[in-house]
Write an enzyme that holds these catalytic residues in place. Sequence first.
Site, mmCIF file in Angstrom:
data_model
loop_
_atom_site.group_PDB
_atom_site.id
_atom_site.type_symbol
_atom_site.label_atom_id
_atom_site.label_comp_id
_atom_site.label_asym_id
_atom_site.label_seq_id
_atom_site.Cartn_x
_atom_site.Cartn_y
_atom_site.Cartn_z
ATOM 1 N N ASP A 1 55.780 70.563 44.957
ATOM 2 C CA ASP A 1 54.779 70.670 46.020
ATOM 3 C C ASP A 1 54.583 69.347 46.739
ATOM 4 O O ASP A 1 54.892 68.271 46.228
ATOM 5 C CB ASP A 1 53.444 71.166 45.456
ATOM 6 C CG ASP A 1 52.820 70.198 44.453
ATOM 7 O OD1 ASP A 1 53.563 69.675 43.593
ATOM 8 O OD2 ASP A 1 51.597 69.968 44.525
ATOM 9 N N GLU B 1 51.567 69.812 41.339
ATOM 10 C CA GLU B 1 51.184 68.502 40.810
ATOM 11 C C GLU B 1 50.116 67.853 41.674
ATOM 12 O O GLU B 1 49.197 67.206 41.160
ATOM 13 C CB GLU B 1 52.420 67.607 40.727
ATOM 14 C CG GLU B 1 52.194 66.274 40.004
ATOM 15 C CD GLU B 1 51.737 65.134 40.917
ATOM 16 O OE1 GLU B 1 51.374 64.062 40.394
ATOM 17 O OE2 GLU B 1 51.726 65.314 42.166
#
Length: 423
Positions: free
Chosen positions: A96, A191
């Site tokens: 991400d 994350e």
Amino acid sequence: MLFLAYSFLLLAFLLFMMNVTDRFLKYVGYGTQSDPNTGLNPSTPGQMEFAHVLKEEMEAIGIQEVELDEFGYVMGVIPSTVERETPAIGFIAHMDTSPEMSGRHVNPRIIENYAGNDIVLNKEKGIVLSTEEFPELMNYVGQTLITTDGNTLLGADDKAGIAEILTAAEYLIGHPEVKHGKICICFTPDEEIGEGPDHFNVKKFGADFAYTLDGDTEGEIQYENFNAARAVVEFTGVNVHPGSSKNTMVNAALVAMEFNSMLPSADTPRDTEDYEGFFHLYSIKGDVSHAALEYIIRDHNATTFDVRKKTMEHITKILNEKWGKGTVSLTITEQYRNMKEIIDTCMELIEHATAACKECNISPLITPIRGGTDGAQLSFMGLPCPNLGTGGHAYHGPYEHITVEGMNIAVEVGLKIIELFYK
């Protein structure tokens, strides 16, 4: 002689394939911005789309036991090429990109033979990547720089880490003469919103130790991070007509301002560095009846971290005594802890990374993380996991940049760590 032969093979591979750059430029085309408000796992569909792409690529280059689970974690294994029993080493990066700025329709600019000048990223918006604000740029004169066009972030955090891991993996699979034990690989979702390890299956991953590739400057080695907590402070006021409110009104917004004024004024992100902790007010809203402040609390030292939490509790107590019971309510939620207490028990991870940098002619930069990584939480889940630099800078915004040379160095350092582990 063995080292010279290894270095020659590695250099030839990197020069011929150059696929760490190819991979990176391909990956930034996928919109994988995470979102803390969806309640989904992964939080956005773009991450799962990208996970499928990575799964196919891992299988294509010969990584074995590749699996993509329902939470968006992609795992795979490069089997050991040695007969003796050795520790299994893992490499982890996240898919991400930050919610702070759009990661869709990324249009990277490639600047060959960078001259050390300021770079106008977006003339219309007045966005300039300047050497004054980003002095590390002067270290990359003559190199190939990759930047944004000023409209999005770049995605080097952490698609550079993914590209570097898979480039190293492809090298190992294509060069069986480089002996190594079991190598475990995982790419994680979310994350950036602190949920990367939430569904990480350490046992299934199968590594004894691991490294995240999620840092900044090439050669960076990090095994100390903040202890972290989130604090939400809510204020309940007494709202009466201002013309007849003498000794009756309690203005929740003003009490909120009073609360913040009682915190140490210099303990903010702007005024701190290195190991210095802070209170960071990142959200404020309210009116006379109700107000709310949201903070993150950060400190490397566990004792002073506890002092920071107790300071907020003490201010809450004082204001409730002043304005009435229930005026202020405080909720503190622990987020992650400093991985140092875990890594201190297996410092060979840092010793190997330091030696690898030196053998690759890169000065090791052992620095504290003023934040956290998946590795911080994974270390406390039984997988000691320090962090390595990827070569990127100025993450989470339009000034993000990275060099081709920095990514190649990160690949070389990762391969050298593997070699040192299995000597």
